[in-house]
Design an enzyme around this catalytic site. Structure first.
Site, PDB file in Angstrom:
ATOM      1  N   LYS A 190       0.829  -1.208   0.000  1.00  0.00           N
ATOM      2  CA  LYS A 190       0.000   0.000   0.000  1.00  0.00           C
ATOM      3  C   LYS A 190       0.864   1.258   0.000  1.00  0.00           C
ATOM      4  CE  LYS A 190      -1.972   2.947   3.027  1.00  0.00           C
ATOM      5  NZ  LYS A 190      -2.192   4.079   2.149  1.00  0.00           N
ATOM      6  N   CYS A 193      12.833  11.620   6.826  1.00  0.00           N
ATOM      7  CA  CYS A 193      12.788  11.117   8.208  1.00  0.00           C
ATOM      8  C   CYS A 193      14.100  11.375   8.928  1.00  0.00           C
ATOM      9  CB  CYS A 193      12.469   9.638   8.208  1.00  0.00           C
ATOM     10  SG  CYS A 193      13.594   8.694   7.187  1.00  0.00           S
ATOM     11  N   GLU A 248       8.879  16.282  15.476  1.00  0.00           N
ATOM     12  CA  GLU A 248       9.210  16.186  14.052  1.00  0.00           C
ATOM     13  C   GLU A 248       8.271  17.089  13.258  1.00  0.00           C
ATOM     14  OE1 GLU A 248       8.316  12.534  11.901  1.00  0.00           O
ATOM     15  OE2 GLU A 248      10.313  12.638  11.037  1.00  0.00           O
ATOM     16  N   GLU A 304       9.965   1.673  10.414  1.00  0.00           N
ATOM     17  CA  GLU A 304      10.914   2.773  10.170  1.00  0.00           C
ATOM     18  C   GLU A 304      10.146   4.054  10.426  1.00  0.00           C
ATOM     19  OE1 GLU A 304      13.975   2.144   9.571  1.00  0.00           O
ATOM     20  OE2 GLU A 304      13.773   0.025   9.116  1.00  0.00           O
TER      21      GLU A 304
HETATM   22  P1  NDP Z   1       1.966   8.315   8.134  1.00  0.00           P
HETATM   23  O1  NDP Z   1       2.390   7.509   9.290  1.00  0.00           O
HETATM   24  O2  NDP Z   1       0.776   9.187   8.256  1.00  0.00           O
HETATM   25  O3  NDP Z   1       1.677   7.398   6.852  1.00  0.00           O
HETATM   26  C1  NDP Z   1       2.571   6.409   6.406  1.00  0.00           C
HETATM   27  C2  NDP Z   1       1.780   5.320   5.709  1.00  0.00           C
HETATM   28  O4  NDP Z   1       0.917   4.700   6.657  1.00  0.00           O
HETATM   29  C3  NDP Z   1       0.878   5.835   4.584  1.00  0.00           C
HETATM   30  O5  NDP Z   1       0.782   4.865   3.561  1.00  0.00           O
HETATM   31  C4  NDP Z   1      -0.463   5.972   5.292  1.00  0.00           C
HETATM   32  O6  NDP Z   1      -1.542   5.936   4.405  1.00  0.00           O
HETATM   33  C5  NDP Z   1      -0.431   4.759   6.202  1.00  0.00           C
HETATM   34  N1  NDP Z   1      -1.314   4.835   7.361  1.00  0.00           N
HETATM   35  C6  NDP Z   1      -1.877   5.930   7.939  1.00  0.00           C
HETATM   36  N2  NDP Z   1      -2.638   5.568   8.997  1.00  0.00           N
HETATM   37  C7  NDP Z   1      -2.575   4.227   9.088  1.00  0.00           C
HETATM   38  C8  NDP Z   1      -3.134   3.249   9.972  1.00  0.00           C
HETATM   39  N3  NDP Z   1      -3.928   3.596  10.994  1.00  0.00           N
HETATM   40  N4  NDP Z   1      -2.833   1.948   9.783  1.00  0.00           N
HETATM   41  C9  NDP Z   1      -2.013   1.575   8.774  1.00  0.00           C
HETATM   42  N5  NDP Z   1      -1.466   2.437   7.891  1.00  0.00           N
HETATM   43  C10 NDP Z   1      -1.733   3.742   8.044  1.00  0.00           C
HETATM   44  O7  NDP Z   1       3.232   9.121   7.723  1.00  0.00           O
HETATM   45  P2  NDP Z   1       3.356  10.193   6.603  1.00  0.00           P
HETATM   46  O8  NDP Z   1       2.765   9.685   5.335  1.00  0.00           O
HETATM   47  O9  NDP Z   1       2.892  11.486   7.153  1.00  0.00           O
HETATM   48  O10 NDP Z   1       4.940  10.186   6.370  1.00  0.00           O
HETATM   49  C11 NDP Z   1       5.781  10.916   7.115  1.00  0.00           C
HETATM   50  C12 NDP Z   1       6.375  10.102   8.238  1.00  0.00           C
HETATM   51  O11 NDP Z   1       7.130   9.004   7.727  1.00  0.00           O
HETATM   52  C13 NDP Z   1       7.344  10.917   9.033  1.00  0.00           C
HETATM   53  O12 NDP Z   1       7.105  10.791  10.400  1.00  0.00           O
HETATM   54  C14 NDP Z   1       8.712  10.328   8.679  1.00  0.00           C
HETATM   55  O13 NDP Z   1       9.646  10.483   9.664  1.00  0.00           O
HETATM   56  C15 NDP Z   1       8.379   8.924   8.406  1.00  0.00           C
HETATM   57  N6  NDP Z   1       9.395   8.324   7.546  1.00  0.00           N
HETATM   58  C16 NDP Z   1      10.312   7.466   8.112  1.00  0.00           C
HETATM   59  C17 NDP Z   1      11.327   6.932   7.359  1.00  0.00           C
HETATM   60  C18 NDP Z   1      12.314   5.973   7.964  1.00  0.00           C
HETATM   61  O14 NDP Z   1      12.987   5.262   7.213  1.00  0.00           O
HETATM   62  N7  NDP Z   1      12.452   5.888   9.264  1.00  0.00           N
HETATM   63  C19 NDP Z   1      11.480   7.265   5.940  1.00  0.00           C
HETATM   64  C20 NDP Z   1      10.472   8.148   5.441  1.00  0.00           C
HETATM   65  C21 NDP Z   1       9.467   8.669   6.250  1.00  0.00           C
HETATM   66  P3  NDP Z   1      -2.169   7.266   3.782  1.00  0.00           P
HETATM   67  O15 NDP Z   1      -1.045   8.194   3.451  1.00  0.00           O
HETATM   68  O16 NDP Z   1      -2.836   6.736   2.574  1.00  0.00           O
HETATM   69  O17 NDP Z   1      -3.091   7.802   4.818  1.00  0.00           O
END
Ligand code: NDP
Length: 491
Positions: A175, A284, A385, A250
């Site tokens: 997804k 991130c 963050e 991650e």
């Molecule tokens: P989110 O946690 O909001 O979303 C990440 C993914 O999870 C998306 O596909 C989202 O879907 C999905 N998601 C949202 N809610 C749920 C749920 N309840 N259950 C399962 N899946 C869910 O993060 P962001 O998209 O805002 O991305 C930014 C974040 O990602 C930052 O905190 C960043 O630090 C982190 N990140 C970490 C990395 C690492 O390697 N450590 C690398 C890159 C980013 P949808 O968007 O469709 O709602």
């Protein structure tokens, strides 16, 4: 419904069971780019059933590593052959400059090739044990893997999970973020073209709380690999307890970029800008806290601000662009609200701090590179963050102070140190509670090396051999070299 972009389930391109759709927006213009089908929990169930079948009964379970590698090599070639299209698609869907998406596409092909190569290399262990036994350990695929990724590196984050998962012999339900589905759709078209058996790789589009949540709780998924925010990571961990899925997370960060007084100023300024403003700060591992030794603080900040003001912010496909649009209006508003918080907390705004609207930028979601000085360690802009182009500068006195400040957040993803004293650099890095670190650099990352965090930045590692291990189970096999009755009970 003809121009609605579809999901890929069990080898077919399908629309959602609900018939609902979602528009995806170009964040540089605010205009609709494409309409995609909006998946539901029922679509996840369909995809999981297909993945289960492919893993348990289909040909995938008996496809040797060499054949899996050949498919991944073919996919890498297809990614490269379609690289320009993928890069342009990512720039229009995500907002980042074309030069960044060109790197992402090249890294995507390299990651596929890395895991294609790795999976055919020696693996396992053998042991000498006391009995007339030969003991050994083999690695096997976990089964069906649910993979969920965010919007900041849509194609690359997808590949970091898809490549090792498929290399190891798993089937997958993937997804992407609902904000950036387009390169994932194109990648799955290439997966189909490469010739992966049906049901092995499934793509479900839709909202996180619906599609993502169903993947996390699904009783027929064996492992979940997630990249995203720490709060979502926690929800996924809880949802995954039903069948005790293996999990890797991650998550977020608030990583320090630390500069000692003996570092070369121009070099450190240059890296510090790259650390926070690359990818509009939506990284991130961004160096979102800059820790400066007090003796160089004022001079450093002056030069940094001078350079930050020169950064060319524009649509990602325009000539000479250095920073593109934020991912969405909602995210831009979130970042702007943190800027308000920083001002209210009493930090000094040195540059930026506002939305950019001139020269047509008002149609999209652009923020000027922003730097705050005179922060204190407990301010929210120092602890939380922001995930945008907002830098919090902190001041330290000596090495012990720098280490204490660097480690003073709930996160432990990354960090970098700049100094010409080699021993101090290593002393500092060894005390830093973070999984990804640099000395006299910031950000470069390699498929060969593990990616992941300490503390609340996550569990497990992507990339490298560690990343592959996360998609395998470990099995011990004990072979009796002198078969005969055990003789424990009298005959
Ligand atoms: P989110 O946690 O909001 O979303 C990440 C993914 O999870 C998306 O596909 C989202 O879907 C999905 N998601 C949202 N809610 C749920 C749920 N309840 N259950 C399962 N899946 C869910 O993060 P962001 O998209 O805002 O991305 C930014 C974040 O990602 C930052 O905190 C960043 O630090 C982190 N990140 C970490 C990395 C690492 O390697 N450590 C690398 C890159 C980013 P949808 O968007 O469709 O709602």
């Amino acid at each position: 419904m003809n121009d609605v972009k579809k999901m890929y389930i069990d080898g077919e391109w399908v629309v959602s069971a609900s018939g609902q759709t979602r528009d995806t927006i170009n964040p540089a213009t605010g205009r609709v780019l494409a309409t995609v089908t909006e998946g539901t929990a029922a679509d996840v169930d369909r995809a999981v059933a297909a993945a289960r079948q492919a893993f348990d009964e289909g040909p995938w379970g008996t496809t040797p590593a060499g054949a899996r590698a050949a498919l991944l090599f073919k996919l890498a070639d297809l990614v490269e052959a379609n690289g320009e299209e993928l890069g342009a698609l990512e720039t229009s869907d995500n907002g980042k400059p074309l030069r960044e998406t060109a790197y992402d596409v090249a890294d995507t092909a390299a990651c596929l090739r890395y895991y294609a190569g790795l999976i055919t290399k020696p693996t396992g262990q053998t042991y000498e044990v006391a009995d007339p036994m030969q003991a050994m350990v083999v690695r096997e695929p976990v089964g069906v893997c649910g993979l969920i990724v965010p919007w900041n590196y849509p194609l690359l984050m997808a590949t970091w999970k898809i490549a090792p998962a498929l290399a190891a012999g798993n089937s997958i339900v993937f997804k992407p973020s609902e904000l950036t589905p387009l390169t994932a759709i194109r990648l799955f078209e290439l997966i189909e073209e490469a010739g992966f058996p049906k049901g092995v790789a499934n793509l479900v589009l839709g909202a996180g709380p619906v599609v993502g949540a169903r993947i996390a709780e699904h009783m027929d998924i064996d492992k979940i690999a997630f990249t995203g925010g720490t709060k979502t990571g926690r929800a996924i961990m809880t949802a995954a307890t039903g069948n005790l899925k293996k999990i890797s997370l991650e998550l977020g960060g608030k990583s320090p970029c630390v500069v000692f007084e003996d570092a070369d100023l121009e070099t450190a300024v240059d890296w510090a800008l790259f650390a926070i403003f690359a990818n509009q700060g939506q990284v991130c591992s961004a160096g979102s806290r800059l820790l400066l030794q007090a003796s160089i603080h004022d001079q450093f900040v002056e030069r940094l601000v001078e350079r930050a003001k020169q950064i060319r912010v524009a649509p990602g496909d325009s000539e000479g662009v250095e920073m593109g649009a934020m991912i969405s209006e909602a995210h831009m508003e979130k970042v702007l609200s943190y800027i308000k918080i920083g001002k209210a907390e009493g930090a000094t705004l040195k540059c930026g701090g506002h939305r950019l609207t001139e020269n047509g930028l008002g149609e999209g979601f652009f923020i000027a590179p922003t730097i705050f000085a005179d922060t204190t360690p407990d301010m929210r802009i120092v602890q939380e963050e922001i995930f945008g182009p907002v830098l919090a500068v902190q001041k330290f006195t000596d090495e012990a102070d720098a280490i204490a400040l660097a480690n003073h957040t709930i996160y432990g993803l990354a960090g970098g140190v700049f100094t010409n004293d080699g021993a101090r650099a290593l002393r500092f890095i060894k005390k830093l509670r973070a999984g990804i670190t640099w000395i006299n650099a910031y950000h470069p990352t390699y498929n060969e090396a593990p990616w992941g965090g300490y503390k609340q930045s996550g569990i497990g590692r992507d990339l490298g051999t560690f990343g592959l291990d996360g998609y395998t189970e470990v099995k011990q096999i004990n072979i009796n070299l002198a078969p005969g009755p055990v003789g424990w009970f009298e005959a």
